[in-house]
Design a protein around this motif. Sequence first.
Motif, PDB file in Angstrom:
ATOM      1  N   ALA A  27      76.735  29.028  65.901  1.00  0.00           N
ATOM      2  CA  ALA A  27      76.384  28.614  67.262  1.00  0.00           C
ATOM      3  C   ALA A  27      74.871  28.596  67.435  1.00  0.00           C
ATOM      4  O   ALA A  27      74.320  27.731  68.129  1.00  0.00           O
ATOM      5  N   ALA A  28      74.182  29.546  66.794  1.00  0.00           N
ATOM      6  CA  ALA A  28      72.723  29.550  66.846  1.00  0.00           C
ATOM      7  C   ALA A  28      72.157  28.330  66.132  1.00  0.00           C
ATOM      8  O   ALA A  28      71.200  27.710  66.610  1.00  0.00           O
ATOM      9  N   VAL A  29      72.730  27.975  64.981  1.00  0.00           N
ATOM     10  CA  VAL A  29      72.269  26.781  64.265  1.00  0.00           C
ATOM     11  C   VAL A  29      72.429  25.548  65.151  1.00  0.00           C
ATOM     12  O   VAL A  29      71.512  24.721  65.282  1.00  0.00           O
ATOM     13  N   ARG A  30      73.584  25.409  65.784  1.00  0.00           N
ATOM     14  CA  ARG A  30      73.805  24.247  66.651  1.00  0.00           C
ATOM     15  C   ARG A  30      72.824  24.238  67.825  1.00  0.00           C
ATOM     16  O   ARG A  30      72.267  23.190  68.186  1.00  0.00           O
ATOM     17  N   ALA A  31      72.603  25.399  68.422  1.00  0.00           N
ATOM     18  CA  ALA A  31      71.666  25.477  69.547  1.00  0.00           C
ATOM     19  C   ALA A  31      70.250  25.135  69.099  1.00  0.00           C
ATOM     20  O   ALA A  31      69.495  24.478  69.834  1.00  0.00           O
ATOM     21  N   ASN A  32      69.876  25.578  67.914  1.00  0.00           N
ATOM     22  CA  ASN A  32      68.541  25.264  67.400  1.00  0.00           C
ATOM     23  C   ASN A  32      68.381  23.768  67.162  1.00  0.00           C
ATOM     24  O   ASN A  32      67.316  23.196  67.444  1.00  0.00           O
ATOM     25  N   VAL A  33      69.419  23.129  66.637  1.00  0.00           N
ATOM     26  CA  VAL A  33      69.369  21.678  66.459  1.00  0.00           C
ATOM     27  C   VAL A  33      69.159  20.984  67.800  1.00  0.00           C
ATOM     28  O   VAL A  33      68.315  20.085  67.929  1.00  0.00           O
ATOM     29  N   ARG A  34      69.893  21.411  68.802  1.00  0.00           N
ATOM     30  CA  ARG A  34      69.743  20.787  70.123  1.00  0.00           C
ATOM     31  C   ARG A  34      68.337  21.018  70.685  1.00  0.00           C
ATOM     32  O   ARG A  34      67.740  20.110  71.278  1.00  0.00           O
ATOM     33  N   ALA A  35      67.796  22.225  70.477  1.00  0.00           N
ATOM     34  CA  ALA A  35      66.445  22.520  70.961  1.00  0.00           C
ATOM     35  C   ALA A  35      65.407  21.653  70.253  1.00  0.00           C
ATOM     36  O   ALA A  35      64.462  21.155  70.884  1.00  0.00           O
ATOM     37  N   LEU A  36      65.583  21.440  68.956  1.00  0.00           N
ATOM     38  CA  LEU A  36      64.649  20.612  68.195  1.00  0.00           C
ATOM     39  C   LEU A  36      64.764  19.149  68.597  1.00  0.00           C
ATOM     40  O   LEU A  36      63.760  18.431  68.673  1.00  0.00           O
ATOM     41  N   ARG A  37      65.984  18.702  68.850  1.00  0.00           N
ATOM     42  CA  ARG A  37      66.151  17.321  69.317  1.00  0.00           C
ATOM     43  C   ARG A  37      65.488  17.129  70.678  1.00  0.00           C
ATOM     44  O   ARG A  37      64.900  16.071  70.947  1.00  0.00           O
ATOM     45  N   ASP A  38      65.564  18.140  71.528  1.00  0.00           N
ATOM     46  CA  ASP A  38      64.908  18.049  72.829  1.00  0.00           C
ATOM     47  C   ASP A  38      63.388  17.961  72.672  1.00  0.00           C
ATOM     48  O   ASP A  38      62.717  17.330  73.502  1.00  0.00           O
ATOM     49  N   ARG A  39      62.844  18.619  71.633  1.00  0.00           N
ATOM     50  CA  ARG A  39      61.406  18.562  71.391  1.00  0.00           C
ATOM     51  C   ARG A  39      60.962  17.181  70.923  1.00  0.00           C
ATOM     52  O   ARG A  39      59.811  16.804  71.113  1.00  0.00           O
TER      53      ARG A  39
END
Length: 394
Positions: A27-39
């Motif tokens: 879940a952390a990996v998925r959240a990190n991907v979403r955060a990076l996509r937002d950047r």
Amino acid sequence: MRHWGAMNETAHPRSAPLRARAEIDLAAVRANVRALRDRAPGAALMAVVKSDAYGHGAVPCARAAVAAGATWLGTATPEEALALREAGLSPGQVRIMCWLWTPGGPWREAIEADLDVSVSGMWALKEVREAARAAGRPARVQLKADTGLGRNGCQHADWADLVTEALRAEAEGLIRVTGLWSHFACADEPGHPSVAAQLDRFREMVAHAERLGVRPEVRHIANSPATLTLPEARFDLVRSGIALYGISPSAEIGTPVDLGLRPAMTLTASLALVKRVPGGHGVSYGHHYVTPGPTTLGLVPVGYADGIPRHASGTGPVLVGGKWRTVAGRVAMDQFVVDLGGDEPEIGSEVVLFGPGDRGEPTAEDWAQAAGTIAYEIVTRIGTRVPRVYLNEE
């Protein structure tokens, strides 16, 4: 069928008694991907899963990243990339690029698996052309420019020749030039003059290739730190490695919390022994630690064979019974000792070496500072005899 690499296996359920375990929070990996996509909202995201996803497990992390919106996966070696295809990550699901080639590599297998392969010099272009003829289909080729890192990549002076030859191969139907790319040397050092210089050189080399007739699908230079801090470097695609796993590329850029990231790996062990010893008792090889008075010692059954850095002897932090303790004496191959200061936790009690820090435990960055290295190395070096336990798979 040839098998292209062993991945770490998922361990038994959480209740299973284990000497040590690395829990990976997907879940952390998925959240990190979403955060990076937002950047980088205007760019596609490549999840870099080389070196078994920096020690986290390539296949589970790749699947989590794709589920969260990564449209590319990146590996160093072709064998790593082929193993992902073999695990079921299909061309229709995600593009995969690999970039670290040596002569005689599995070019044909890469072409048949629909991988994007990186070419930095004429020798590699020659081998990929021959493999494309043998495969009877064009290779997807990305040309790498050395814009100042000085590792792989084509030098500026040789770029026109490489591009011209690649276009000739493309006209022959042997390759398709799908990308132009490079890599930063100092993007983790904000304001370093090499960053702007490399960006200028990359733009120049891309423009030259495009004037000659290259029509790339993607142009990319941004690694994790550039993804997080350099909007002008994002182009069509960003390549995120360490940030994908919730670790900051450098203290200068910020902590994981500052960057909206969450560390995915928690490394724990089970306390193997607790015993009382008198003052003046030597501990571990070389007696570099001697107990200052009567105390209790705890034996932690992991060592440098498991990836615990020997350079952290005497400095590596752990959490036992809610208290920080430090490695007492040398880290051995399979074990190390902590001075418990008279406390007597039960045998089998959890020892947290590092995690996100939520429970007051050390982080991978704390271990990096203790060992005089970087957090990338701390997580990547955790060995295969430490089982990976995957949490929140979906």
